[in-house]
Design a protein around this motif. Sequence first.
Motif, PDB file in Angstrom:
ATOM      1  N   TRP A 142     -18.821  -4.040  22.840  1.00  0.00           N
ATOM      2  CA  TRP A 142     -17.999  -4.783  21.871  1.00  0.00           C
ATOM      3  C   TRP A 142     -18.211  -4.267  20.448  1.00  0.00           C
ATOM      4  O   TRP A 142     -17.251  -4.115  19.681  1.00  0.00           O
ATOM      5  CB  TRP A 142     -18.320  -6.276  21.942  1.00  0.00           C
ATOM      6  N   ILE A 143     -19.452  -4.010  20.093  1.00  0.00           N
ATOM      7  CA  ILE A 143     -19.732  -3.483  18.746  1.00  0.00           C
ATOM      8  C   ILE A 143     -19.050  -2.134  18.551  1.00  0.00           C
ATOM      9  O   ILE A 143     -18.452  -1.851  17.501  1.00  0.00           O
ATOM     10  CB  ILE A 143     -21.254  -3.364  18.525  1.00  0.00           C
ATOM     11  N   LEU A 144     -19.114  -1.297  19.571  1.00  0.00           N
ATOM     12  CA  LEU A 144     -18.526   0.047  19.476  1.00  0.00           C
ATOM     13  C   LEU A 144     -17.010  -0.006  19.354  1.00  0.00           C
ATOM     14  O   LEU A 144     -16.426   0.618  18.456  1.00  0.00           O
ATOM     15  CB  LEU A 144     -18.928   0.857  20.709  1.00  0.00           C
ATOM     16  N   VAL A 145     -16.349  -0.760  20.248  1.00  0.00           N
ATOM     17  CA  VAL A 145     -14.882  -0.773  20.237  1.00  0.00           C
ATOM     18  C   VAL A 145     -14.335  -1.522  19.028  1.00  0.00           C
ATOM     19  O   VAL A 145     -13.292  -1.146  18.468  1.00  0.00           O
ATOM     20  CB  VAL A 145     -14.322  -1.361  21.547  1.00  0.00           C
ATOM     21  N   LEU A 146     -15.016  -2.576  18.597  1.00  0.00           N
ATOM     22  CA  LEU A 146     -14.557  -3.291  17.412  1.00  0.00           C
ATOM     23  C   LEU A 146     -14.724  -2.442  16.155  1.00  0.00           C
ATOM     24  O   LEU A 146     -13.869  -2.468  15.264  1.00  0.00           O
ATOM     25  CB  LEU A 146     -15.312  -4.610  17.255  1.00  0.00           C
ATOM     26  N   SER A 147     -15.799  -1.675  16.098  1.00  0.00           N
ATOM     27  CA  SER A 147     -16.002  -0.782  14.950  1.00  0.00           C
ATOM     28  C   SER A 147     -14.907   0.268  14.870  1.00  0.00           C
ATOM     29  O   SER A 147     -14.333   0.515  13.798  1.00  0.00           O
ATOM     30  CB  SER A 147     -17.379  -0.102  15.052  1.00  0.00           C
ATOM     31  N   GLY A 148     -14.595   0.883  16.031  1.00  0.00           N
ATOM     32  CA  GLY A 148     -13.523   1.879  16.050  1.00  0.00           C
ATOM     33  C   GLY A 148     -12.164   1.268  15.797  1.00  0.00           C
ATOM     34  O   GLY A 148     -11.340   1.837  15.066  1.00  0.00           O
ATOM     35  N   GLY A 149     -11.911   0.094  16.397  1.00  0.00           N
ATOM     36  CA  GLY A 149     -10.614  -0.560  16.223  1.00  0.00           C
ATOM     37  C   GLY A 149     -10.371  -1.004  14.797  1.00  0.00           C
ATOM     38  O   GLY A 149      -9.281  -0.803  14.240  1.00  0.00           O
ATOM     39  N   ILE A 150     -11.403  -1.592  14.182  1.00  0.00           N
ATOM     40  CA  ILE A 150     -11.258  -2.049  12.795  1.00  0.00           C
ATOM     41  C   ILE A 150     -11.101  -0.864  11.849  1.00  0.00           C
ATOM     42  O   ILE A 150     -10.312  -0.903  10.899  1.00  0.00           O
ATOM     43  CB  ILE A 150     -12.474  -2.907  12.401  1.00  0.00           C
ATOM     44  N   SER A 151     -11.838   0.220  12.104  1.00  0.00           N
ATOM     45  CA  SER A 151     -11.736   1.414  11.260  1.00  0.00           C
ATOM     46  C   SER A 151     -10.329   1.990  11.295  1.00  0.00           C
ATOM     47  O   SER A 151      -9.759   2.351  10.260  1.00  0.00           O
ATOM     48  CB  SER A 151     -12.745   2.466  11.711  1.00  0.00           C
ATOM     49  N   ALA A 152      -9.766   2.103  12.508  1.00  0.00           N
ATOM     50  CA  ALA A 152      -8.409   2.645  12.635  1.00  0.00           C
ATOM     51  C   ALA A 152      -7.372   1.675  12.077  1.00  0.00           C
ATOM     52  O   ALA A 152      -6.390   2.086  11.437  1.00  0.00           O
ATOM     53  CB  ALA A 152      -8.108   2.960  14.097  1.00  0.00           C
ATOM     54  N   SER A 153      -7.568   0.370  12.309  1.00  0.00           N
ATOM     55  CA  SER A 153      -6.594  -0.621  11.863  1.00  0.00           C
ATOM     56  C   SER A 153      -6.662  -0.877  10.363  1.00  0.00           C
ATOM     57  O   SER A 153      -5.795  -1.559   9.809  1.00  0.00           O
ATOM     58  CB  SER A 153      -6.807  -1.937  12.617  1.00  0.00           C
ATOM     59  N   PHE A 154      -7.692  -0.349   9.713  1.00  0.00           N
ATOM     60  CA  PHE A 154      -7.772  -0.470   8.254  1.00  0.00           C
ATOM     61  C   PHE A 154      -6.548   0.146   7.595  1.00  0.00           C
ATOM     62  O   PHE A 154      -6.109  -0.281   6.523  1.00  0.00           O
ATOM     63  CB  PHE A 154      -9.040   0.215   7.749  1.00  0.00           C
ATOM     64  N   PHE A 155      -5.973   1.160   8.278  1.00  0.00           N
ATOM     65  CA  PHE A 155      -4.795   1.840   7.730  1.00  0.00           C
ATOM     66  C   PHE A 155      -3.487   1.257   8.256  1.00  0.00           C
ATOM     67  O   PHE A 155      -2.406   1.723   7.874  1.00  0.00           O
ATOM     68  CB  PHE A 155      -4.852   3.334   8.074  1.00  0.00           C
ATOM     69  N   SER A 156      -3.573   0.236   9.120  1.00  0.00           N
ATOM     70  CA  SER A 156      -2.348  -0.317   9.707  1.00  0.00           C
ATOM     71  C   SER A 156      -1.761  -1.408   8.817  1.00  0.00           C
ATOM     72  O   SER A 156      -1.518  -2.523   9.247  1.00  0.00           O
ATOM     73  CB  SER A 156      -2.638  -0.890  11.102  1.00  0.00           C
ATOM     74  N   THR A 157      -1.582  -1.058   7.576  1.00  0.00           N
ATOM     75  CA  THR A 157      -0.994  -2.006   6.643  1.00  0.00           C
ATOM     76  C   THR A 157       0.514  -2.076   6.861  1.00  0.00           C
ATOM     77  O   THR A 157       1.130  -1.176   7.423  1.00  0.00           O
ATOM     78  CB  THR A 157      -1.273  -1.582   5.194  1.00  0.00           C
ATOM     79  N   THR A 158       1.092  -3.164   6.416  1.00  0.00           N
ATOM     80  CA  THR A 158       2.542  -3.302   6.513  1.00  0.00           C
ATOM     81  C   THR A 158       3.207  -2.480   5.413  1.00  0.00           C
ATOM     82  O   THR A 158       2.696  -2.379   4.297  1.00  0.00           O
ATOM     83  CB  THR A 158       2.949  -4.773   6.363  1.00  0.00           C
ATOM     84  N   ASN A 159       4.324  -1.873   5.737  1.00  0.00           N
ATOM     85  CA  ASN A 159       5.111  -1.095   4.778  1.00  0.00           C
ATOM     86  C   ASN A 159       6.465  -1.747   4.609  1.00  0.00           C
ATOM     87  O   ASN A 159       7.192  -1.950   5.587  1.00  0.00           O
ATOM     88  CB  ASN A 159       5.275   0.353   5.268  1.00  0.00           C
ATOM     89  N   ILE A 160       6.781  -2.095   3.388  1.00  0.00           N
ATOM     90  CA  ILE A 160       8.041  -2.776   3.108  1.00  0.00           C
ATOM     91  C   ILE A 160       9.115  -1.748   2.778  1.00  0.00           C
ATOM     92  O   ILE A 160       8.996  -0.984   1.823  1.00  0.00           O
ATOM     93  CB  ILE A 160       7.886  -3.767   1.940  1.00  0.00           C
ATOM     94  N   ASN A 161      10.160  -1.710   3.599  1.00  0.00           N
ATOM     95  CA  ASN A 161      11.303  -0.837   3.355  1.00  0.00           C
ATOM     96  C   ASN A 161      12.438  -1.641   2.729  1.00  0.00           C
ATOM     97  O   ASN A 161      12.268  -2.801   2.354  1.00  0.00           O
ATOM     98  CB  ASN A 161      11.746  -0.181   4.672  1.00  0.00           C
ATOM     99  N   GLU A 162      13.594  -1.034   2.680  1.00  0.00           N
ATOM    100  CA  GLU A 162      14.734  -1.712   2.067  1.00  0.00           C
ATOM    101  C   GLU A 162      15.165  -2.942   2.864  1.00  0.00           C
ATOM    102  O   GLU A 162      15.443  -3.997   2.293  1.00  0.00           O
ATOM    103  CB  GLU A 162      15.915  -0.736   1.943  1.00  0.00           C
ATOM    104  N   ASN A 163      15.225  -2.811   4.187  1.00  0.00           N
ATOM    105  CA  ASN A 163      15.763  -3.889   5.007  1.00  0.00           C
ATOM    106  C   ASN A 163      14.741  -4.561   5.913  1.00  0.00           C
ATOM    107  O   ASN A 163      15.046  -5.577   6.532  1.00  0.00           O
ATOM    108  CB  ASN A 163      16.916  -3.356   5.883  1.00  0.00           C
ATOM    109  N   SER A 164      13.546  -3.995   6.031  1.00  0.00           N
ATOM    110  CA  SER A 164      12.579  -4.547   6.971  1.00  0.00           C
ATOM    111  C   SER A 164      11.164  -4.189   6.549  1.00  0.00           C
ATOM    112  O   SER A 164      10.941  -3.398   5.628  1.00  0.00           O
ATOM    113  CB  SER A 164      12.855  -4.033   8.386  1.00  0.00           C
ATOM    114  N   THR A 165      10.207  -4.775   7.293  1.00  0.00           N
ATOM    115  CA  THR A 165       8.793  -4.511   7.080  1.00  0.00           C
ATOM    116  C   THR A 165       8.219  -3.954   8.371  1.00  0.00           C
ATOM    117  O   THR A 165       8.399  -4.537   9.439  1.00  0.00           O
ATOM    118  CB  THR A 165       8.040  -5.793   6.691  1.00  0.00           C
ATOM    119  N   THR A 166       7.530  -2.822   8.279  1.00  0.00           N
ATOM    120  CA  THR A 166       6.961  -2.192   9.467  1.00  0.00           C
ATOM    121  C   THR A 166       5.468  -2.501   9.568  1.00  0.00           C
ATOM    122  O   THR A 166       4.819  -2.836   8.575  1.00  0.00           O
ATOM    123  CB  THR A 166       7.159  -0.670   9.441  1.00  0.00           C
ATOM    124  N   CYS A 167       4.941  -2.381  10.782  1.00  0.00           N
ATOM    125  CA  CYS A 167       3.519  -2.630  11.015  1.00  0.00           C
ATOM    126  C   CYS A 167       2.987  -1.595  11.989  1.00  0.00           C
ATOM    127  O   CYS A 167       3.609  -1.312  13.021  1.00  0.00           O
ATOM    128  CB  CYS A 167       3.314  -4.039  11.591  1.00  0.00           C
TER     129      CYS A 167
END
Length: 348
Positions: A142-167
């Motif tokens: 759990w420590i290993l996969v959560l560390s990797g998942g959180i590290s990668a998801s740190f960049f999974s911010t939402t991006n607001i476009n003209e008509n929608s928001t991506t994730c």
Amino acid sequence: MGNHTDNHTCLVDDSFKYNLYGAVYSVVFILGLITNCASLFVICFRIKMRSETTIFMTNLAVSDLLFVFTLPFKIFYNFNRDWPFGDPLCKISGTAFLTNIYGSMLFLTCISVDRFLAIVYPFRSRTIRTRRNAAIVCMGVWILVLSGGISASFFSTTNINENSTTCFEGFSKSIWKTYLSKITIFIEVVGFIIPLMLNLTCSSLVLRTLRKPATLSQIGTNKEKVLKMIIVHVTIFVVCFVPYNSILFLYALVRSQAIANCFLERFARTFYPITLCIATLNCCFDPFIYYFTSESFQKSFYITPRLKTNTLFKTEISLAKVALPMIPEKMGDQAITNGGDLTSESNF
């Protein structure tokens, strides 16, 4: 179709992925929720004997359910192509996906190694295969996969476009080059390549051990049952995870422009969504692992085999009560008498 430079970007239309994701996630949500809730109920309330194997199965079911609970948000996003749930939930959703994929591989590997120790080294592994050690291993996973998942998801911010928001998409090339490519390589090695090698090695050694009739009579194991277990286990691992991780590696190379080739980029971005969908189906297939691993699990669904055989992972109980008292303490790695035949434990 040739190489592209910084001034030229390959035009790849992968918009088909949204409807594909939405449809597959809907199926996985329904089936995964039902099967894993039922499996977790059986493991926690219907199986009386608690062993290290049930600990691994419980953690695997929890990993599947955590991912399944985030699927309604992903289903809405892919069918509407808009993420109205905010950036924190986007990060949680991305973390849950990576945690499930690589957590499932690692927990399946734990079950495979546990089966290997129970059959190949049934006496030596008695002090290793304990509930306490299994709990420590699960905590480490759990420590290993959560560390990797959180590290990668740190960049999974939402991006607001003209008509929608991506994730969880639309990462820039600079992010792929500087961060995501390195994270992907680490996840691939630790979360995929090493578990794959361990699974294949343990399964092959178990199959080799099962060829010896003396071994089967020693540990009281039903050969046909173990063979079915190995087939189901390896099939789920290979079908669900090998295609996805193979394409992911190529996908990371083309997105970071380590490989600048339009054909390979089109290939990777076309097959990546397909293999990802196949990988998420592991949530629906994992209960088959529980069924073939535990006879108590089978009986909880009122399916009892005609011939009553001991569950593979309960063999240590019979060994401790019957076989061990007949073995001198100083024998160590010496031969163990088995109906007149002498079989060294190291040859199991």
